[in-house]
Design a protein around this motif. Structure first.
Motif, PDB file in Angstrom:
ATOM      1  N   ALA A  85     -20.897  24.854  -2.167  1.00 51.82           N
ATOM      2  CA  ALA A  85     -21.731  25.475  -1.138  1.00 51.82           C
ATOM      3  C   ALA A  85     -22.317  26.746  -1.729  1.00 51.82           C
ATOM      4  O   ALA A  85     -21.659  27.418  -2.535  1.00 51.82           O
ATOM      5  N   THR A  86     -23.532  27.065  -1.373  1.00 53.80           N
ATOM      6  CA  THR A  86     -24.203  28.257  -1.886  1.00 53.80           C
ATOM      7  C   THR A  86     -24.408  29.271  -0.768  1.00 53.80           C
ATOM      8  O   THR A  86     -24.283  28.960   0.413  1.00 53.80           O
ATOM      9  N   GLY A  87     -24.722  30.499  -1.167  1.00 54.00           N
ATOM     10  CA  GLY A  87     -24.976  31.533  -0.181  1.00 54.00           C
ATOM     11  C   GLY A  87     -25.619  32.736  -0.828  1.00 54.00           C
ATOM     12  O   GLY A  87     -25.893  32.753  -2.033  1.00 54.00           O
ATOM     13  N   THR A  88     -25.858  33.775  -0.031  1.00 60.09           N
ATOM     14  CA  THR A  88     -26.547  34.968  -0.507  1.00 60.09           C
ATOM     15  C   THR A  88     -25.555  35.884  -1.228  1.00 60.09           C
ATOM     16  O   THR A  88     -25.070  36.870  -0.683  1.00 60.09           O
ATOM     17  N   GLY A  89     -25.262  35.514  -2.469  1.00 55.40           N
ATOM     18  CA  GLY A  89     -24.249  36.217  -3.226  1.00 55.40           C
ATOM     19  C   GLY A  89     -22.862  35.769  -2.796  1.00 55.40           C
ATOM     20  O   GLY A  89     -22.687  35.153  -1.729  1.00 55.40           O
ATOM     21  N   SER A  90     -21.852  36.063  -3.598  1.00 57.59           N
ATOM     22  CA  SER A  90     -20.504  35.643  -3.219  1.00 57.59           C
ATOM     23  C   SER A  90     -20.036  36.345  -1.951  1.00 57.59           C
ATOM     24  O   SER A  90     -19.239  35.795  -1.184  1.00 57.59           O
ATOM     25  N   ASP A 184      -2.022  25.184   5.574  1.00 62.46           N
ATOM     26  CA  ASP A 184      -3.138  25.333   6.522  1.00 62.46           C
ATOM     27  C   ASP A 184      -3.756  26.732   6.475  1.00 62.46           C
ATOM     28  O   ASP A 184      -4.597  27.072   7.311  1.00 62.46           O
ATOM     29  N   VAL A 185      -3.352  27.541   5.509  1.00 56.31           N
ATOM     30  CA  VAL A 185      -3.951  28.860   5.298  1.00 56.31           C
ATOM     31  C   VAL A 185      -4.838  28.790   4.060  1.00 56.31           C
ATOM     32  O   VAL A 185      -4.396  28.378   2.990  1.00 56.31           O
ATOM     33  N   LEU A 186      -6.091  29.197   4.197  1.00 56.97           N
ATOM     34  CA  LEU A 186      -7.034  29.145   3.085  1.00 56.97           C
ATOM     35  C   LEU A 186      -6.846  30.356   2.170  1.00 56.97           C
ATOM     36  O   LEU A 186      -6.827  31.497   2.632  1.00 56.97           O
ATOM     37  N   VAL A 187      -6.715  30.097   0.874  1.00 59.57           N
ATOM     38  CA  VAL A 187      -6.643  31.168  -0.123  1.00 59.57           C
ATOM     39  C   VAL A 187      -7.952  31.177  -0.897  1.00 59.57           C
ATOM     40  O   VAL A 187      -8.350  30.166  -1.488  1.00 59.57           O
ATOM     41  N   VAL A 188      -8.628  32.314  -0.884  1.00 59.77           N
ATOM     42  CA  VAL A 188      -9.923  32.454  -1.537  1.00 59.77           C
ATOM     43  C   VAL A 188      -9.741  33.260  -2.816  1.00 59.77           C
ATOM     44  O   VAL A 188      -9.362  34.430  -2.781  1.00 59.77           O
ATOM     45  N   LEU A 189      -9.985  32.620  -3.956  1.00 60.10           N
ATOM     46  CA  LEU A 189      -9.940  33.303  -5.243  1.00 60.10           C
ATOM     47  C   LEU A 189     -11.338  33.842  -5.530  1.00 60.10           C
ATOM     48  O   LEU A 189     -12.251  33.089  -5.887  1.00 60.10           O
ATOM     49  N   ASP A 190     -11.506  35.118  -5.325  1.00 58.23           N
ATOM     50  CA  ASP A 190     -12.809  35.768  -5.504  1.00 58.23           C
ATOM     51  C   ASP A 190     -12.947  36.146  -6.974  1.00 58.23           C
ATOM     52  O   ASP A 190     -12.341  37.113  -7.445  1.00 58.23           O
ATOM     53  N   GLU A 191     -13.755  35.372  -7.699  1.00 59.94           N
ATOM     54  CA  GLU A 191     -13.873  35.534  -9.145  1.00 59.94           C
ATOM     55  C   GLU A 191     -15.281  35.991  -9.552  1.00 59.94           C
ATOM     56  O   GLU A 191     -15.895  35.444 -10.467  1.00 59.94           O
ATOM     57  N   PRO A 213      -5.788  21.755  -2.014  1.00 60.62           N
ATOM     58  CA  PRO A 213      -6.848  21.674  -1.000  1.00 60.62           C
ATOM     59  C   PRO A 213      -7.066  22.954  -0.207  1.00 60.62           C
ATOM     60  O   PRO A 213      -8.117  23.109   0.430  1.00 60.62           O
ATOM     61  N   ASN A 214      -6.094  23.873  -0.227  1.00 63.46           N
ATOM     62  CA  ASN A 214      -6.267  25.118   0.537  1.00 63.46           C
ATOM     63  C   ASN A 214      -6.742  26.271  -0.330  1.00 63.46           C
ATOM     64  O   ASN A 214      -6.655  27.440   0.066  1.00 63.46           O
ATOM     65  N   VAL A 215      -7.267  25.961  -1.535  1.00 65.30           N
ATOM     66  CA  VAL A 215      -7.806  26.999  -2.417  1.00 65.30           C
ATOM     67  C   VAL A 215      -9.317  26.850  -2.536  1.00 65.30           C
ATOM     68  O   VAL A 215      -9.835  25.752  -2.746  1.00 65.30           O
ATOM     69  N   CYS A 216     -10.014  27.977  -2.391  1.00 67.31           N
ATOM     70  CA  CYS A 216     -11.469  28.041  -2.540  1.00 67.31           C
ATOM     71  C   CYS A 216     -11.785  29.093  -3.589  1.00 67.31           C
ATOM     72  O   CYS A 216     -11.156  30.159  -3.637  1.00 67.31           O
ATOM     73  N   VAL A 217     -12.761  28.802  -4.441  1.00 66.03           N
ATOM     74  CA  VAL A 217     -13.145  29.722  -5.513  1.00 66.03           C
ATOM     75  C   VAL A 217     -14.546  30.269  -5.240  1.00 66.03           C
ATOM     76  O   VAL A 217     -15.474  29.505  -4.949  1.00 66.03           O
ATOM     77  N   LEU A 218     -14.691  31.584  -5.328  1.00 67.24           N
ATOM     78  CA  LEU A 218     -15.994  32.226  -5.179  1.00 67.24           C
ATOM     79  C   LEU A 218     -16.509  32.671  -6.530  1.00 67.24           C
ATOM     80  O   LEU A 218     -15.773  33.255  -7.333  1.00 67.24           O
ATOM     81  N   ARG A 219     -17.787  32.418  -6.783  1.00 62.01           N
ATOM     82  CA  ARG A 219     -18.458  32.882  -8.000  1.00 62.01           C
ATOM     83  C   ARG A 219     -19.835  33.442  -7.615  1.00 62.01           C
ATOM     84  O   ARG A 219     -20.352  33.156  -6.532  1.00 62.01           O
ATOM     85  N   ARG A 231     -29.712  37.538  -5.145  1.00 70.45           N
ATOM     86  CA  ARG A 231     -28.706  37.174  -4.138  1.00 70.45           C
ATOM     87  C   ARG A 231     -28.410  35.681  -4.112  1.00 70.45           C
ATOM     88  O   ARG A 231     -28.840  34.946  -3.226  1.00 70.45           O
ATOM     89  N   VAL A 232     -27.638  35.221  -5.068  1.00 71.37           N
ATOM     90  CA  VAL A 232     -27.194  33.826  -5.054  1.00 71.37           C
ATOM     91  C   VAL A 232     -25.763  33.753  -5.589  1.00 71.37           C
ATOM     92  O   VAL A 232     -25.460  34.253  -6.665  1.00 71.37           O
ATOM     93  N   GLY A 233     -24.904  33.166  -4.765  1.00 75.25           N
ATOM     94  CA  GLY A 233     -23.517  32.930  -5.134  1.00 75.25           C
ATOM     95  C   GLY A 233     -23.122  31.556  -4.660  1.00 75.25           C
ATOM     96  O   GLY A 233     -23.905  30.849  -4.019  1.00 75.25           O
ATOM     97  N   PHE A 234     -21.895  31.138  -4.986  1.00 78.73           N
ATOM     98  CA  PHE A 234     -21.470  29.805  -4.574  1.00 78.73           C
ATOM     99  C   PHE A 234     -19.963  29.730  -4.460  1.00 78.73           C
ATOM    100  O   PHE A 234     -19.231  30.601  -4.964  1.00 78.73           O
ATOM    101  N   ALA A 235     -19.513  28.710  -3.763  1.00 81.10           N
ATOM    102  CA  ALA A 235     -18.090  28.434  -3.605  1.00 81.10           C
ATOM    103  C   ALA A 235     -17.802  27.030  -4.097  1.00 81.10           C
ATOM    104  O   ALA A 235     -18.646  26.133  -3.990  1.00 81.10           O
TER     105      ALA A 235
END
Length: 359
Positions: A85-90, A184-191, A213-219, A231-235
Motif C-alpha cells: 500500500a502506498t501513501g503520502t510518505g511513511s 491480534d495486535v499489529l506491530v509496525v516496524l518503521d524503517e 501476519p501481525n507485522v507491517c513494515v513502513l518505508r 511525499r511518497v512512502g509505502f507499507a
C-alpha cells in the motif's frame, strides 16, 4: 455576527502541531539546514528527466492504484502486490494504520522519545498514546513495551533506527519481543532510515514480516532516495492490513510525479548505494569527531546524530544557528543533527567544539 464556533472533536484539544525542521534563513547567516534528515544530494540519475516528462500531464489525476510503482515494489522486495500500500510518505501511511486499527478507548504503544508524529496521529484518531521511555542507552526498552500491552492495545510502533536517537533494535531482541505480542495486535516496524544501517545484527523488517501476519513494515522515498518534497512512502503487510491501508488512503494522494520519480529511483540503485555509502562515511567522521571532543554520542545507524543536552538544548541549537547551520532541538531533551554536506558537517563540528568548551 455570531461568536459561536462550529463544534470540533474534543480529541483535538491539546494536540500539538507537527513541527518541521527549521529551514535555513533566506539571506541570513545560516547556510545549511541539518534539521530535517534530508538527503543533501540532488535526485538520482534519470529522476529529474522522468519527473519533467510526467509534469506535462499533471492536469490529469494520477493513477490512484499506483499500478506501476506497486509492480516495481513487488518485484524489488519479492512480495505480492496485494501486500503493498502506498501513501503520502511513511508518516501518511502510519496515520492510515492507526485509522484502520485504533479509535476511542484503544491504545497505541511506542517508545519515547521517538518519532514526534506518533502521539499526534494517535490522538487525532481518538486513541490513547502509551509512551514507554527509552533505556539509558537511548534504545527501545522492548521488555517494558511488552509489559505495557493490555487488552486495549491495538498497535505498537517500533522505529528502527529510532528517530531522533539513531539507535537500533537487533534481531534477537526483536524476535523475542514479537513472540510476546498477541497475534491480534499489529506491530509496525518503521524503517524510514533502513538504507543507512550497517549493523549486520539489525534485521530487515521485510524478512520479519514474511512469517508474521501481525507485522507491517513502513518505508519511504524521502530519506535515502532524496524525494522528500514529493511525499511518497509505502507499507508491506499481509493482505488484511494492506487492504485496510488501501481503504483508508486519501484518493489520488500520491501524485503521478511522485510515482514516476519513485520508480526511476528504484531503478537507479547503483547510484543510491554510492550516495548512501558516502553519507555513512560522513556519519562515521562526525560521530568520531564529536566523541573526540568529549560528547556522549549513541551509536547511530541513521543519517543523523543525537546529543542529549537537557536544559542546554536550546542554547546549543542557537549556537549552531549563529555558526551557520540549523539543527533540530527537542527542548529540555536534546538535539538531532542530520549528516549533510561535508562543508555543513564541518561547520557543525566547529560549533559543537566551541560550545563544549563552555560546559
Amino acid at each position: 455576527m455570531s461568536e459561536t464556533s462550529p463544534k470540533l472533536r474534543a480529541e483535538l484539544e491539546g494536540i500539538p502541531t507537527y513541527k518541521p525542521g527549521k529551514p535555513a534563513a533566506a539571506g541570513g547567516p545560516v547556510a545549511y539546514k541539518l534539521s530535517s534528515n534530508e538527503n543533501p544530494y540532488p535526485p538520482l540519475p534519470g529522476v529529474m528527466e522522468t519527473v519533467t516528462a510526467a509534469a506535462s500531464s499533471f492536469n490529469r489525476y494520477p493513477d490512484m492504484a499506483c499500478t506501476g510503482l506497486m509492480n516495481e515494489l513487488a518485484e524489488r522486495f519479492g512480495v505480492p502486490v496485494g501486500h503493498l500500500a502506498t501513501g503520502t510518505g511513511s508518516v501518511g501511511v502510519a496515520q492510515q494504520l492507526i485509522q484502520a486499527t485504533a479509535g476511542p478507548g484503544d491504545e497505541v504503544i511506542y517508545a519515547w522519545r521517538s518519532f514526534e508524529a506518533y502521539p499526534i496521529i494517535t490522538r487525532i484518531s481518538g486513541a490513547t498514546p502509551v509512551q514507554v521511555p527509552l533505556t539509558d542507552g537511548e534504545v527501545h526498552d522492548l521488555d517494558a513495551m511488552a509489559a505495557a500491552i493490555t487488552d486495549r492495545t491495538r498497535l505498537i510502533f517500533v522505529c528502527n533506527p529510532n528517530n531522533p536517537t539513531g539507535t537500533v533494535v537487533r534481531r534477537e531482541e526483536l524476535e523475542r519481543f514479537l513472540d510476546r505480542v498477541p497475534q491480534d495486535v499489529l506491530v509496525v516496524l518503521d524503517e524510514a532510515y533502513r538504507e543507512f544501517i550497517r549493523d549486520p545484527e539489525v534485521p530487515d523488517g521485510v524478512e520479519i514480516y514474511r512469517n508474521r501476519p501481525n507485522v507491517c513494515v513502513l518505508r519511504t522515498f524521502s530519506k535515502a532516495y532524496g524525494l522528500a518534497g514529493l511525499r511518497v512512502g509505502f507499507a508491506i503487510a499481509h493482505e488484511p492490513v494492506a487492504a485496510a491501508l488501501r481503504k483508508t488512503a486519501v484518493p489520488f494522494g500520491v501524485s503521478q510525479l511522485a510515482q514516476e520519480a519513485a520508480i526511476a529511483s528504484l531503478r537507479a540503485e547503483d547510484a543510491l548505494i554510492g550516495r548512501v555509502g558516502s553519507l555513512v562515511g560522513e556519519r562515521t567522521r562526525v560521530v568520531d569527531a564529536l566523541r573526540a571532543q568529549g560528547w556522549t554520542v549513541p551509536e547511530t545507524q541513521a543519517n543523523f546524530v543525537w546529543l542529549r543536552l537537557g536544559e542546554r538544548t536550546v542554547d546549543f541549537a542557537e549556537a549552531c544557528e549563529r555558526a551557520g547551520v540549523v539543527v533540530r532541538p527537542f527542548a529540555g531533551e536534546g538535539v538531532r543533527v542530520t549528516v549533510g554536506e561535508d562543508e555543513a558537517n564541518d561547520i557543525f563540528l566547529k560549533a559543537a567544539e566551541a560550545f563544549r568548551t563552555q560546559l
